[in-house]
Design an enzyme around this catalytic site. Structure first.
Site, PDB file in Angstrom:
ATOM      1  N   ASN A 177       0.796  -1.221   0.000  1.00  0.00           N
ATOM      2  CA  ASN A 177       0.000   0.000   0.000  1.00  0.00           C
ATOM      3  C   ASN A 177       0.832   1.276   0.000  1.00  0.00           C
ATOM      4  O   ASN A 177       0.320   2.356  -0.254  1.00  0.00           O
ATOM      5  CB  ASN A 177      -0.901  -0.065   1.249  1.00  0.00           C
ATOM      6  CG  ASN A 177      -1.478   1.266   1.623  1.00  0.00           C
ATOM      7  OD1 ASN A 177      -2.375   1.759   0.948  1.00  0.00           O
ATOM      8  ND2 ASN A 177      -0.971   1.862   2.685  1.00  0.00           N
ATOM      9  N   TYR A 181       4.056  10.145 -10.316  1.00  0.00           N
ATOM     10  CA  TYR A 181       3.073   9.430  -9.482  1.00  0.00           C
ATOM     11  C   TYR A 181       2.131   8.612 -10.370  1.00  0.00           C
ATOM     12  O   TYR A 181       1.930   7.415 -10.132  1.00  0.00           O
ATOM     13  CB  TYR A 181       2.283  10.449  -8.654  1.00  0.00           C
ATOM     14  CG  TYR A 181       1.268   9.854  -7.718  1.00  0.00           C
ATOM     15  CD1 TYR A 181       1.666   9.198  -6.549  1.00  0.00           C
ATOM     16  CD2 TYR A 181      -0.091   9.953  -7.979  1.00  0.00           C
ATOM     17  CE1 TYR A 181       0.728   8.663  -5.680  1.00  0.00           C
ATOM     18  CE2 TYR A 181      -1.032   9.416  -7.112  1.00  0.00           C
ATOM     19  CZ  TYR A 181      -0.623   8.776  -5.956  1.00  0.00           C
ATOM     20  OH  TYR A 181      -1.549   8.244  -5.097  1.00  0.00           O
ATOM     21  N   LYS A 186       1.870   4.476 -10.545  1.00  0.00           N
ATOM     22  CA  LYS A 186       0.629   3.799 -10.134  1.00  0.00           C
ATOM     23  C   LYS A 186       0.005   3.011 -11.284  1.00  0.00           C
ATOM     24  O   LYS A 186      -0.622   1.972 -11.062  1.00  0.00           O
ATOM     25  CB  LYS A 186      -0.357   4.831  -9.574  1.00  0.00           C
ATOM     26  CG  LYS A 186       0.103   5.489  -8.275  1.00  0.00           C
ATOM     27  CD  LYS A 186       0.160   4.480  -7.132  1.00  0.00           C
ATOM     28  CE  LYS A 186       0.396   5.149  -5.797  1.00  0.00           C
ATOM     29  NZ  LYS A 186       0.310   4.204  -4.672  1.00  0.00           N
ATOM     30  N   THR A 200      -6.382  11.621   4.583  1.00  0.00           N
ATOM     31  CA  THR A 200      -5.324  10.981   5.370  1.00  0.00           C
ATOM     32  C   THR A 200      -4.200  11.989   5.629  1.00  0.00           C
ATOM     33  O   THR A 200      -4.138  13.027   4.966  1.00  0.00           O
ATOM     34  CB  THR A 200      -4.719   9.776   4.613  1.00  0.00           C
ATOM     35  OG1 THR A 200      -4.025  10.275   3.466  1.00  0.00           O
ATOM     36  CG2 THR A 200      -5.770   8.780   4.179  1.00  0.00           C
TER      37      THR A 200
HETATM   38  N1  LIG Z   1      -5.169   9.573   0.287  1.00  0.00           N
HETATM   39  C1  LIG Z   1      -5.630   9.598  -0.954  1.00  0.00           C
HETATM   40  O1  LIG Z   1      -6.418  10.469  -1.354  1.00  0.00           O
HETATM   41  C2  LIG Z   1      -5.213   8.517  -1.933  1.00  0.00           C
HETATM   42  C3  LIG Z   1      -5.891   8.409  -3.155  1.00  0.00           C
HETATM   43  C4  LIG Z   1      -5.503   7.416  -4.052  1.00  0.00           C
HETATM   44  C5  LIG Z   1      -4.472   6.549  -3.746  1.00  0.00           C
HETATM   45  N2  LIG Z   1      -3.812   6.689  -2.554  1.00  0.00           N
HETATM   46  C6  LIG Z   1      -2.720   5.766  -2.269  1.00  0.00           C
HETATM   47  O2  LIG Z   1      -3.039   5.086  -1.081  1.00  0.00           O
HETATM   48  C7  LIG Z   1      -1.837   4.716  -0.395  1.00  0.00           C
HETATM   49  C8  LIG Z   1      -1.894   5.203   1.034  1.00  0.00           C
HETATM   50  O3  LIG Z   1      -2.088   6.612   1.006  1.00  0.00           O
HETATM   51  P1  LIG Z   1      -2.324   7.465   2.328  1.00  0.00           P
HETATM   52  O4  LIG Z   1      -3.091   8.655   1.920  1.00  0.00           O
HETATM   53  O5  LIG Z   1      -2.820   6.583   3.411  1.00  0.00           O
HETATM   54  O6  LIG Z   1      -0.805   7.946   2.603  1.00  0.00           O
HETATM   55  P2  LIG Z   1      -0.079   8.571   3.879  1.00  0.00           P
HETATM   56  O7  LIG Z   1      -1.042   8.852   4.999  1.00  0.00           O
HETATM   57  O8  LIG Z   1       0.755   9.669   3.351  1.00  0.00           O
HETATM   58  O9  LIG Z   1       0.865   7.361   4.306  1.00  0.00           O
HETATM   59  C9  LIG Z   1       1.908   6.947   3.470  1.00  0.00           C
HETATM   60  C10 LIG Z   1       2.561   5.734   4.074  1.00  0.00           C
HETATM   61  O10 LIG Z   1       3.639   5.324   3.221  1.00  0.00           O
HETATM   62  C11 LIG Z   1       4.824   5.207   4.020  1.00  0.00           C
HETATM   63  N3  LIG Z   1       6.015   5.510   3.231  1.00  0.00           N
HETATM   64  C12 LIG Z   1       6.221   6.529   2.349  1.00  0.00           C
HETATM   65  N4  LIG Z   1       7.455   6.462   1.833  1.00  0.00           N
HETATM   66  C13 LIG Z   1       8.059   5.380   2.404  1.00  0.00           C
HETATM   67  C14 LIG Z   1       9.341   4.792   2.274  1.00  0.00           C
HETATM   68  N5  LIG Z   1      10.299   5.295   1.454  1.00  0.00           N
HETATM   69  N6  LIG Z   1       9.621   3.679   2.999  1.00  0.00           N
HETATM   70  C15 LIG Z   1       8.697   3.150   3.835  1.00  0.00           C
HETATM   71  N7  LIG Z   1       7.455   3.654   3.999  1.00  0.00           N
HETATM   72  C16 LIG Z   1       7.148   4.771   3.283  1.00  0.00           C
HETATM   73  C17 LIG Z   1       4.631   6.196   5.163  1.00  0.00           C
HETATM   74  O11 LIG Z   1       5.391   5.785   6.269  1.00  0.00           O
HETATM   75  P3  LIG Z   1       6.627   6.614   6.914  1.00  0.00           P
HETATM   76  O12 LIG Z   1       6.337   8.072   6.707  1.00  0.00           O
HETATM   77  O13 LIG Z   1       6.610   6.166   8.340  1.00  0.00           O
HETATM   78  O14 LIG Z   1       7.802   6.133   6.155  1.00  0.00           O
HETATM   79  C18 LIG Z   1       3.127   6.013   5.442  1.00  0.00           C
HETATM   80  O15 LIG Z   1       2.917   4.901   6.286  1.00  0.00           O
HETATM   81  C19 LIG Z   1      -0.686   5.335  -1.215  1.00  0.00           C
HETATM   82  O16 LIG Z   1      -0.147   4.366  -2.068  1.00  0.00           O
HETATM   83  C20 LIG Z   1      -1.384   6.431  -2.010  1.00  0.00           C
HETATM   84  O17 LIG Z   1      -0.693   6.724  -3.191  1.00  0.00           O
HETATM   85  C21 LIG Z   1      -4.160   7.643  -1.644  1.00  0.00           C
END
Ligand SMILES: NC(=O)c1ccc[n+]([C@@H]2O[C@H](COP(=O)([O-])OP(=O)(O)OC[C@H]3O[C@@H](n4cnc5c(N)ncnc54)[C@H](OP(=O)(O)O)[C@@H]3O)[C@@H](O)[C@H]2O)c1
Length: 193
Positions: A90, A157, A161, A192
């Site tokens: 994820n 991005y 994806k 988030t």
């Molecule tokens: N939120 C949205 O609107 C949305 C929409 C479509 C898709 N998505 C996708 O859904 C997924 C989760 O999104 P979210 O909004 O929940 O994101 P988020 O709250 O920003 O969390 C991102 C997570 O990824 C981890 N991460 C980032 N870079 C990393 C690295 N180099 N190594 C290890 N861990 C890493 C972060 O952990 P640390 O900071 O602790 O490393 C965190 O746990 C992502 O793939 C995002 O692209 C999100």
């Protein structure tokens, strides 16, 4: 309830947002979970929450761009919980938002490494462990961005994806006959951190 009783899951990007809540839900449904992200403190908070709710979780902190982390996550699932059934790959980062001509190679690679190459590393170690269990479920978090609508500044991005969808489809045909399901989630805008 307990739809995942007896199952073992890995959740990446578990220190925040969608991954954090998914890990809690998997545990609530009975799965033992291995959670990862870079921030140990956030993972410790998650593990505490899961354990207080009667579940089991182990945190393995690290950078998802490192192949050795992918191996360590699977080793932890197998050694501590007995195997691997579910991998929720994820993790994701949007990177800097700039038009394509202004994007540096470094910025491009940072996003591709975090979002796409990490998924390849994950699948490389997760699939053999699932084959040993007679099957499993591997899930990648893609996005609606550049699938149903697009935004300027998201070239790396969107490409990363879209790449996850290609990887997912190949895994489905390579390992469907081993009982492994491969899917991609395309979330819409989600509030988030
Ligand atoms: N939120 C949205 O609107 C949305 C929409 C479509 C898709 N998505 C996708 O859904 C997924 C989760 O999104 P979210 O909004 O929940 O994101 P988020 O709250 O920003 O969390 C991102 C997570 O990824 C981890 N991460 C980032 N870079 C990393 C690295 N180099 N190594 C290890 N861990 C890493 C972060 O952990 P640390 O900071 O602790 O490393 C965190 O746990 C992502 O793939 C995002 O692209 C999100």
């Amino acid at each position: 309830m307990n739809q995942l009783s007896g199952r073992v899951a890995i959740v990446t990007g578990a220190s925040s947002g969608i991954g954090y809540e998914t890990a809690k839900l998997f545990a609530k449904e009975g799965a033992k979970v291995v959670v990862t992200g870079r921030r140990q403190d956030a993972l410790d908070k998650l593990v505490n929450e899961i354990e207080r709710g009667g579940g089991q979780a182990i945190a393995v902190a690290g950078d998802i761009r490192e192949e050795q982390l992918a191996r360590a996550l699977v080793d932890t699932a197998v050694d501590r919980f007995g195997g691997l059934d579910i991998a929720f790959n994820n993790v994701g980062a949007t990177g800097e938002s700039v038009p394509v001509p202004d994007m540096s190679a470094q910025a491009w690679h940072a996003v591709l490494d975090t979002n796409l190459t990490s998924a390849f590393f994950g699948a490389k170690y997760q699939i053999p462990a699932m084959v040993k269990r007679g099957g499993g479920s591997i899930i990648f978090t893609s996005t609606f961005v550049s699938h149903t609508a697009s935004f300027p500044g998201m070239g790396a991005y969107a490409a990363s994806k879209a790449g996850l969808i290609g990887l997912m489809q190949v895994i489905a045909v390579e390992y469907g006959s081993h009982g492994i399901r491969a899917n991609a989630l395309l979330p819409g805008g989600t509030d988030t951190p």
